[in-house]
Scaffold this active site. Structure first.
Site, PDB file in Angstrom:
ATOM      1  CG  HIS A   1      32.184  56.686  52.239  1.00 25.05           C
ATOM      2  ND1 HIS A   1      33.307  55.987  51.829  1.00 25.05           N
ATOM      3  CD2 HIS A   1      31.328  56.679  51.164  1.00 25.05           C
ATOM      4  CE1 HIS A   1      33.120  55.581  50.573  1.00 25.05           C
ATOM      5  NE2 HIS A   1      31.942  55.980  50.155  1.00 25.05           N
TER       6      HIS A   1
ATOM      7  CG  HIS B   1      34.686  54.108  47.423  1.00 23.71           C
ATOM      8  ND1 HIS B   1      33.447  53.593  47.662  1.00 23.71           N
ATOM      9  CD2 HIS B   1      35.546  53.057  47.534  1.00 23.71           C
ATOM     10  CE1 HIS B   1      33.544  52.299  47.916  1.00 23.71           C
ATOM     11  NE2 HIS B   1      34.814  51.952  47.838  1.00 23.71           N
TER      12      HIS B   1
ATOM     13  CE1 TYR C   1      32.351  60.381  46.225  1.00 29.15           C
ATOM     14  CE2 TYR C   1      32.472  58.188  47.172  1.00 29.15           C
ATOM     15  CZ  TYR C   1      32.076  59.029  46.146  1.00 29.15           C
ATOM     16  OH  TYR C   1      31.428  58.524  45.058  1.00 29.15           O
TER      17      TYR C   1
HETATM   18  C1  LIG Z   1      24.796  51.178  42.907  1.00 29.13           C
HETATM   19  C2  LIG Z   1      26.006  51.259  43.795  1.00 29.13           C
HETATM   20  C3  LIG Z   1      26.109  52.269  44.739  1.00 29.13           C
HETATM   21  C4  LIG Z   1      27.201  52.337  45.609  1.00 29.13           C
HETATM   22  N1  LIG Z   1      27.224  53.273  46.612  1.00 29.13           N
HETATM   23  C5  LIG Z   1      28.161  53.190  47.585  1.00 29.13           C
HETATM   24  C6  LIG Z   1      28.058  53.968  48.774  1.00 29.13           C
HETATM   25  O1  LIG Z   1      27.087  54.680  48.997  1.00 29.13           O
HETATM   26  N2  LIG Z   1      29.068  53.864  49.684  1.00 29.13           N
HETATM   27  C7  LIG Z   1      30.132  53.022  49.502  1.00 29.13           C
HETATM   28  O2  LIG Z   1      31.025  52.978  50.346  1.00 29.13           O
HETATM   29  N3  LIG Z   1      30.213  52.234  48.403  1.00 29.13           N
HETATM   30  C8  LIG Z   1      29.251  52.286  47.474  1.00 29.13           C
HETATM   31  N4  LIG Z   1      29.295  51.427  46.404  1.00 29.13           N
HETATM   32  C9  LIG Z   1      30.340  50.395  46.380  1.00 29.13           C
HETATM   33  C10 LIG Z   1      29.818  49.113  47.014  1.00 29.13           C
HETATM   34  O3  LIG Z   1      29.432  49.299  48.361  1.00 29.13           O
HETATM   35  C11 LIG Z   1      30.878  47.988  46.938  1.00 29.13           C
HETATM   36  O4  LIG Z   1      31.975  48.347  47.738  1.00 29.13           O
HETATM   37  C12 LIG Z   1      31.337  47.728  45.505  1.00 29.13           C
HETATM   38  O5  LIG Z   1      30.260  47.735  44.610  1.00 29.13           O
HETATM   39  C13 LIG Z   1      32.063  46.406  45.388  1.00 29.13           C
HETATM   40  O6  LIG Z   1      31.233  45.368  45.849  1.00 29.13           O
HETATM   41  P1  LIG Z   1      30.416  44.394  44.823  1.00 29.13           P
HETATM   42  O7  LIG Z   1      31.427  43.779  43.902  1.00 29.13           O
HETATM   43  O8  LIG Z   1      29.769  43.383  45.734  1.00 29.13           O
HETATM   44  O9  LIG Z   1      29.431  45.234  44.096  1.00 29.13           O
HETATM   45  C14 LIG Z   1      28.239  51.374  45.501  1.00 29.13           C
HETATM   46  C15 LIG Z   1      28.149  50.390  44.516  1.00 29.13           C
HETATM   47  C16 LIG Z   1      27.055  50.304  43.687  1.00 29.13           C
HETATM   48  C17 LIG Z   1      26.976  49.180  42.689  1.00 29.13           C
END
Ligand SMILES: Cc1cc2nc3c(=O)[nH]c(=O)nc-3n(C[C@H](O)[C@H](O)[C@H](O)COP(=O)(O)O)c2cc1C
Length: 374
Positions: free
Chosen positions: A177, A180, A182
């Site tokens: 990762h 975001h 981190y």
């Molecule tokens: C509940 C939740 C938890 C997430 N946790 C992570 C994570 O652990 N690692 C990560 O890279 N992105 C995380 N994300 C981001 C998602 O993987 C994704 O990149 C983002 O939600 C955009 O995609 P979507 O529009 O399909 O939701 C999280 C998103 C949501 C909604």
């Protein structure tokens, strides 16, 4: 032929289609160990016909957690608990399973999102966060401690130990990762990295630590297990006035990662600065994935507001990305891939126990590959 449902070779791993369940933190672990929630949550997603399921951002050390409730893989107890989850998933689904290894850096020691997500003070269950520079994510937050160079090999070793545990558990793929906001993203972006040693300043210097981690993990993992990287393709700031991470730097980072053996780039964006100006819309990060794929030829995963079957199929058909990852749409509809297959006239793996579920309108959605509890 329906491109979204064509098989794909991700390194040595064969995916039955192009649909990936994006990693999603659940903030439901105990001392980093998976709980009943992880069994239920991941099993539900594993039965939905996607080809690859990523387990959420998994902390490589206790300080690497975002919240005290984040999943981790730093202890034997963590390994046992996650092993039990994996055994459940393997027993009920042919889905390939990856894990995302992470360190939160300055975004650690936080409250879970549904309680506001604010920084938890050290005396109240929080911990001293660590980052490339002593710069807080938000102005009103206590700053992280700047890591000294001599500490970095131990941090790398945390990633390596967690990766070795992931290999022992039988994960099919490992994702680092670096998105975001981190720790690894914090090293890449001048927003969080204002170091004056060989880990800060120039692009080469800012990439140094993430590349060291990548190399160490790649070297520790058997060749047949692909290792990829999730990046934030842009910080969504005006880099001419606000020195920050840009798409051009992402392309360069991806090129270098390719030379170091990355199996894919998972292309997200943002998360490092509250000043970010994200332009949201359907598939809003797909152009970044397309650019990185075009410039590097690397396998790419596109993610971000991809919700419609036709749209997902078009992304793959146009060659903008090799795979699409979905997060929120998968929580809303864990059978998203079944429904996409029905809409596009394709097939997905389906458990025998559910074969009678299909309405006539769905056609023959469940293909030849299937698995049930035996
Ligand atoms: C509940 C939740 C938890 C997430 N946790 C992570 C994570 O652990 N690692 C990560 O890279 N992105 C995380 N994300 C981001 C998602 O993987 C994704 O990149 C983002 O939600 C955009 O995609 P979507 O529009 O399909 O939701 C999280 C998103 C949501 C909604």
């Amino acid at each position: 032929m329906v491109p979204l449902f064509e098989p794909y070779q991700l390194g040595a791993v064969t995916l039955s289609n192009r649909i990936v369940v994006s990693p999603m933190c659940q903030y439901s672990a105990e001392e980093g160990s998976a709980t009943a929630w992880h069994h239920a949550h991941l099993a539900s997603l594993a039965l939905g016909g996607a080809a690859l399921l990523f387990v959420e951002a998994t902390a490589v050390s206790p300080e690497g957690r975002i919240t005290p409730h984040c999943l981790g893989l730093w202890s034997d107890a963590n390994e046992v608990a996650l092993g039990e989850v994996l055994a459940t998933l393997r027993a009920v689904s042919p889905i390939r399973i990856g894990i995302q290894l992470s360190h939160a850096g300055r975004k650690g020691s936080s409250e879970v999102p549904w309680r506001g997500g604010q920084l938890i003070p050290i005396g109240a269950g929080g911990w001293q966060t660590e980052a490339p520079s002593a710069l807080a994510h938000l102005d009103n937050e206590a700053p992280p401690r700047a890591l000294v160079e001599a500490e970095l090999p131990e941090l790398t070793a945390h990633f390596v130990r967690a990766a070795r545990r992931a290999v022992r558990l039988g994960f099919d793929a490992i994702e680092l990762h670096a998105a975001h906001g981190y720790l690894l993203h914090q090293f890449l972006s001048p927003i969080a990295n204002q170091r004056t040693d060989r880990y800060g300043g120039s692009l080469e210097n800012r990439m140094r630590f993430p590349l060291e981690v990548f190399d160490a993990v790649r070297a520790a993992v058997p060749e047949e297990i692909p290792v990829g990287v999730r990046i934030s393709a842009t910080d969504w700031l005006d880099a001419s006035t606000d020195p920050s991470w840009t798409l051009e730097q992402s392309v360069h980072f991806a090129e270098v990662l390719k030379a170091h053996g990355t199996a894919w780039i998972d292309v997200s964006s943002g998360g490092i600065s509250p000043r970010q100006k994200i332009v949201l819309g359907p598939g809003y990060q797909v152009p970044f994935a397309a650019r990185i794929k075009e410039m590097t030829g690397l396998p790419t995963i596109a993610v971000g507001l991809i919700t419609e079957a036709k749209e997902a199929n078009a992304i793959v058909a146009r060659g903008e990305a090799d795979c699409v990852a979905l997060a929120r749409a998968m929580l809303y509809d864990p059978r998203w891939a079944w429904h996409a297959a029905a809409e596009l006239g394709a097939t997905v793996p389906g458990p025998e126990q559910y074969w009678r579920a299909l309405p006539k309108s769905a056609g023959r959605v469940f293909g030849d590959i299937h698995i049930g509890m035996r």
